[in-house]
Write an enzyme that holds these catalytic residues in place. Structure first.
Site, PDB file in Angstrom:
ATOM      1  N   ARG A 223       0.907  -1.084   0.058  1.00 56.54           N
ATOM      2  CA  ARG A 223       0.141   0.082  -0.204  1.00 56.54           C
ATOM      3  C   ARG A 223       1.079   1.102   0.084  1.00 56.54           C
ATOM      4  NH1 ARG A 223      -3.808  -2.359  -1.696  1.00 56.54           N
ATOM      5  NH2 ARG A 223      -5.670  -3.114  -0.359  1.00 56.54           N
ATOM      6  N   HIS A 271      -1.828   1.270  -9.466  1.00 59.05           N
ATOM      7  CA  HIS A 271      -2.668   0.222  -8.806  1.00 59.05           C
ATOM      8  C   HIS A 271      -3.254  -0.709  -9.551  1.00 59.05           C
ATOM      9  CE1 HIS A 271      -4.237  -0.260  -4.318  1.00 59.05           C
ATOM     10  NE2 HIS A 271      -4.524  -1.448  -5.063  1.00 59.05           N
TER      11      HIS A 271
HETATM   12  C1  GLV Z   1      -6.025  -4.386  -4.292  1.00 62.44           C
HETATM   13  O1  GLV Z   1      -5.100  -3.485  -3.881  1.00 62.44           O
HETATM   14  C2  GLV Z   1      -6.507  -5.453  -3.243  1.00 62.44           C
HETATM   15  O2  GLV Z   1      -6.426  -5.272  -2.052  1.00 62.44           O
HETATM   16  O3  GLV Z   1      -7.144  -6.489  -3.696  1.00 62.44           O
END
Ligand code: GLV
Length: 308
Positions: A223, A271
């Site tokens: 993260r 992401h």
């Molecule tokens: C993506 O970041 C997830 O948590 O699936």
């Protein structure tokens, strides 16, 4: 009894189709067609607003539509509501692909060749064998283990670090904070696949970078909150670290004028390392749901105290 899906809109139709075809007895609704809120006992969501969760008086289980649950405000979820993480082959494969691609691109100097290309520089670099590099994974959960297993096929030296002890064939496993420096000291490529908790927030910081060997690279697929961005830039600019690949940032989206976008040794993706795949995720969620409805319990339940 109803299930409400309130997550990524593009994938809602695939989830609804799966339930229609495979569980016609289950009233599966997709946001914004939530119907009577008191009928909803199961919610599939990425980041449902706290006020919305509070408006579901009969909610029993909250299924995160992603692997992580740090985006959920746990204080907004009543204690009796169980929270389930998304553990499914599609997410695992996506992460294995992304990390393998990143490790190989670093190992084979692809970013250096990309940088040379505009000037037409024909500049072959040495090709060290994979066995001369140590790849270290922080976070030895389902994703971390799958990544290590795939990387083992290339012959890298493998190392892992985890909060609690793990035993993985072919991987030098380290457990607990007191082993972190020993783990880091050998990592040529470090991968962060930790869950984001109070204990791991900001863990990719100046102290950690200093403990890596000179020339190491970092891949953050955990993260954005794991990373101290200024410390990363300082470690890159001083030459201590070679490169960083970041798929997650804080905030997201990363602002267009952020230095990561233009730094020659930072590679950013928005992401996308891995995404839940409805084809593989919906059957697993349905089996879990049925098990809960039968009174047989749930798998992949979050331990709220641990935070993952
Ligand atoms: C993506 O970041 C997830 O948590 O699936």
């Amino acid at each position: 009894m109803s299930v409400l899906y309130r997550s990524g809109a593009p994938r809602a139709a695939a989830w609804a189709r799966f339930f229609k075809d495979n569980a016609p007895d289950i009233d599966f609704r997709t946001w914004p067609d939530a119907g009577e809120l008191e009928e909803i006992e199961y919610l599939v969501s990425w980041a449902a607003p706290a006020a919305f969760i509070a408006s579901l008086p009969n909610l029993k289980v909250l299924f995160s539509s992603g692997a992580g649950i740090d985006h959920i405000d746990l204080s907004a979820v009543p204690d009796h509501v169980q929270i389930v993480r998304m553990v499914e082959p599609g997410i695992i494969n996506g992460m294995v692909e992304y990390v393998t691609l990143s490790v190989l691109a670093l190992h084979r100097d692809f970013f250096d060749y990309v940088a040379m290309q505009p000037s037409g520089a024909w500049n072959p670099l040495e090709v060290p064998p994979a066995s001369s590099r140590t790849v270290g994974v922080m976070g030895l959960g389902v994703l971390g283990q799958a990544v290590l297993q795939r990387l083992s096929t290339f012959g890298f030296r493998l190392s892992g670090w985890n909060r609690s002890p793990r035993n993985i064939a072919g991987v030098a496993c380290h457990a607990g904070a007191h082993t972190l420096d020993q783990f880091l000291g050998r990592c040529d490529i470090l991968i962060c696949l930790l869950p984001l908790t109070d204990a791991t927030k900001g863990i990719l910081n100046a102290r950690l970078f200093a403990a890596l060997p000179r020339g190491a690279s970092v891949i953050n697929v955990g993260r954005g909150g794991h990373l101290d961005q200024a410390a990363l830039l300082a470690a890159l600019d001083s030459g201590h670290l070679s490169r960083a690949i970041v798929d997650v940032t804080d905030p997201e989206p990363l602002p267009p004028d952020h230095r990561f976008w233009t730094h020659p040794r930072v590679f950013v993706t928005p992401h996308v390392a891995s995404m839940t795949q409805p084809d593989t995720a919906a059957p697993i969620m349905l089996a879990n749901l049925r098990s809960h409805m039968r009174g047989d319990g749930l798998r992949d339940v979050v331990d709220r105290k641990r935070g993952y």
